[in-house]
Design a protein around this motif. Structure first.
Motif, PDB file in Angstrom:
ATOM      1  N   ASP A 232       7.861  11.925   7.011  1.00 23.20           N
ATOM      2  CA  ASP A 232       8.508  12.657   8.098  1.00 23.20           C
ATOM      3  C   ASP A 232       8.758  14.097   7.653  1.00 23.20           C
ATOM      4  O   ASP A 232       9.742  14.403   7.004  1.00 23.20           O
ATOM      5  CB  ASP A 232       9.833  11.978   8.460  1.00 23.20           C
ATOM      6  N   ARG A 233       7.832  14.977   7.976  1.00 24.57           N
ATOM      7  CA  ARG A 233       7.943  16.365   7.530  1.00 24.57           C
ATOM      8  C   ARG A 233       9.101  17.095   8.204  1.00 24.57           C
ATOM      9  O   ARG A 233       9.586  18.091   7.702  1.00 24.57           O
ATOM     10  CB  ARG A 233       6.621  17.100   7.805  1.00 24.57           C
ATOM     11  N   PRO A 237      12.403  19.084   4.770  1.00 20.66           N
ATOM     12  CA  PRO A 237      13.042  20.360   4.439  1.00 20.66           C
ATOM     13  C   PRO A 237      14.565  20.312   4.519  1.00 20.66           C
ATOM     14  O   PRO A 237      15.259  20.877   3.664  1.00 20.66           O
ATOM     15  CB  PRO A 237      12.466  21.332   5.483  1.00 20.66           C
ATOM     16  N   VAL A 238      15.108  19.624   5.515  1.00 18.12           N
ATOM     17  CA  VAL A 238      16.558  19.600   5.661  1.00 18.12           C
ATOM     18  C   VAL A 238      17.200  18.732   4.580  1.00 18.12           C
ATOM     19  O   VAL A 238      18.298  19.022   4.102  1.00 18.12           O
ATOM     20  CB  VAL A 238      16.961  19.128   7.074  1.00 18.12           C
ATOM     21  N   LEU A 255      23.260  19.045   9.875  1.00 17.34           N
ATOM     22  CA  LEU A 255      21.944  18.644   9.395  1.00 17.34           C
ATOM     23  C   LEU A 255      20.982  18.452  10.562  1.00 17.34           C
ATOM     24  O   LEU A 255      19.800  18.826  10.486  1.00 17.34           O
ATOM     25  CB  LEU A 255      22.054  17.355   8.574  1.00 17.34           C
ATOM     26  N   ALA A 256      21.478  17.881  11.656  1.00 16.79           N
ATOM     27  CA  ALA A 256      20.630  17.689  12.836  1.00 16.79           C
ATOM     28  C   ALA A 256      20.195  19.035  13.410  1.00 16.79           C
ATOM     29  O   ALA A 256      19.034  19.209  13.816  1.00 16.79           O
ATOM     30  CB  ALA A 256      21.387  16.874  13.884  1.00 16.79           C
ATOM     31  N   ARG A 257      21.142  19.982  13.435  1.00 18.26           N
ATOM     32  CA  ARG A 257      20.812  21.317  13.957  1.00 18.26           C
ATOM     33  C   ARG A 257      19.731  21.966  13.115  1.00 18.26           C
ATOM     34  O   ARG A 257      18.786  22.577  13.637  1.00 18.26           O
ATOM     35  CB  ARG A 257      22.071  22.182  13.981  1.00 18.26           C
ATOM     36  N   ARG A 258      19.838  21.859  11.772  1.00 16.78           N
ATOM     37  CA  ARG A 258      18.836  22.449  10.887  1.00 16.78           C
ATOM     38  C   ARG A 258      17.481  21.760  11.040  1.00 16.78           C
ATOM     39  O   ARG A 258      16.436  22.369  10.787  1.00 16.78           O
ATOM     40  CB  ARG A 258      19.300  22.375   9.437  1.00 16.78           C
ATOM     41  N   ALA A 259      17.503  20.481  11.429  1.00 19.75           N
ATOM     42  CA  ALA A 259      16.246  19.764  11.643  1.00 19.75           C
ATOM     43  C   ALA A 259      15.727  19.929  13.060  1.00 19.75           C
ATOM     44  O   ALA A 259      14.676  19.362  13.404  1.00 19.75           O
ATOM     45  CB  ALA A 259      16.451  18.282  11.337  1.00 19.75           C
TER      46      ALA A 259
END
Length: 350
Positions: A232-233, A237-238, A255-259
């Motif tokens: 899961d790319r 990153p997050v 974390l969801a926002r960054r993803a």
């Protein structure tokens, strides 16, 4: 008079690939090599074969130690099962795989000899799957015991009268002791030396063996603090960013926002990729960071709590005791930090 006699059971198929020689080598290393500057005399070690003996007391070469081994290894010993009852301590290393995986019966002579040794007052010890032999002899009934975590379910199913604990390195129940596999067997043998000869001798012996001086038996056998591989790319990153910022008060929403996902989608994707929840994943990463800092630095516990994102020292202790099974201080004592030597600059010759 020695520090005590130690009899180690050597199964008849010691030379076949299914036998793990590591567990056999542990008591040989700990109890078999004299340490006159630590305790003199040292232990008296006896390797006791499970095959019948010839009339002169030597094992039958056609059975024990036969050279036709797939590994090219053979073993001879002048002691047999009859010598177990005369020992102060009896150690059963791992039993053959077939006895664990397929339920093949253990030799009746071995089980009878273990019972006789226990009745004679010997301290009974198992390493890894050696617990199956002690359980078969009825020596673990009503007792707490352990084995390698990969085999504890089978041990519990086969011997319901045994209180199997798969979360510890070893169990000291007085006259009967059991350990998990591999290095946990070494922990237990050093624990026996500590019981018999004191902490100083055990610590010095551990130092010579270049191993931790003392890992408490209650420490967890295995805790997976790794990051499972994932394709899961969108998450990778997050998650990397989160591991680099564990000291910050991270939230699922951030974390969801960054993803670039909703919290619900992030939760679902992370659970599918790692098998755990976002908050549990963060806790595991923070515990992993704390363990690394305890092992590799001399920072105070309060500072480690901050750097790992676990907050106060009390919060760190709470999670460490719950998840690892020992306090941060006990864990650090098992992995003492040695500061690297400072190299002084070379001085010019006069």
């Amino acid at each position: 008079m020695s520090a005590g006699s130690v009899a180690v059971v050597v199964p008849e198929d010691v030379a076949v690939p299914s036998w793990d020689l590591y567990e056999l080598s542990i008591p040989c290393t700990v109890f078999g090599k004299p340490q006159p500057d630590l305790a003199d005399p040292w232990y008296e070690l006896r390797l006791c074969g499970t095959e019948e003996q010839t009339p002169d007391g030597a094992p039958d070469d056609a059975r024990l130690g036969a050279p036709a081994s797939p590994t090219g290894l053979s073993l001879r010993t002048s002691y047999g099962l009859g010598d177990l009852a005369d020992a102060d301590t009896v150690i059963v290393p791992s039993v053959p795989d077939a006895c664990v995986e397929e339920g093949a019966p253990l030799p009746e002579a071995l089980i009878a000899a273990l019972r006789e040794a226990s009745d004679a007052g010997a301290r009974m010890v198992s390493l890894c799957t050696g617990a199956f032999a002690l359980a078969e002899a009825g020596l673990l009934n009503g007792r707490r015991a352990t084995a390698h975590w990969m085999h504890t379910a089978q041990l519990a199913e086969r011997y319901p009268k045994v209180e199997v604990d798969d979360s510890v390195l070893y169990v000291d129940d007085g006259d009967v002791l059991t350990s998990a596999g591999l290095t946990a067997g070494l922990d237990l043998c050093l624990h026996l030396v500590r019981r018999d000869l004191g902490a100083h001798v055990a610590n010095q012996l551990a130092r010579r063996m270049v191993v931790p001086a003392h890992r408490p038996g209650g420490q967890a056998q295995f805790i997976d603090l790794s990051v499972p591989e994932t394709d899961d790319r969108g998450l990778a990153p997050v998650l990397e960013w989160a591991r680099a910022h564990l000291q910050q008060p991270l939230t699922v929403e951030e974390l969801a926002r960054r993803a670039a996902m909703s919290p619900r989608t992030f939760y679902r994707r992370l659970h599918a990729a790692t098998g755990t929840t976002p908050l549990r994943w963060l806790l595991e990463q923070r515990l992993g960071r704390a363990r690394m800092l305890l092992e590799s630095t001399d920072l105070p516990v309060e500072r480690i709590g901050e750097l790992s994102g676990l907050g106060t020292a009390n919060n760190l202790r709470h999670h460490f005791l719950k998840q690892v099974g020992v306090s941060p201080s006990d864990y650090r004592r098992a992995f003492p930090f040695a500061a690297p030597a400072v190299r002084r600059p070379a001085q010019p010759h006069d």
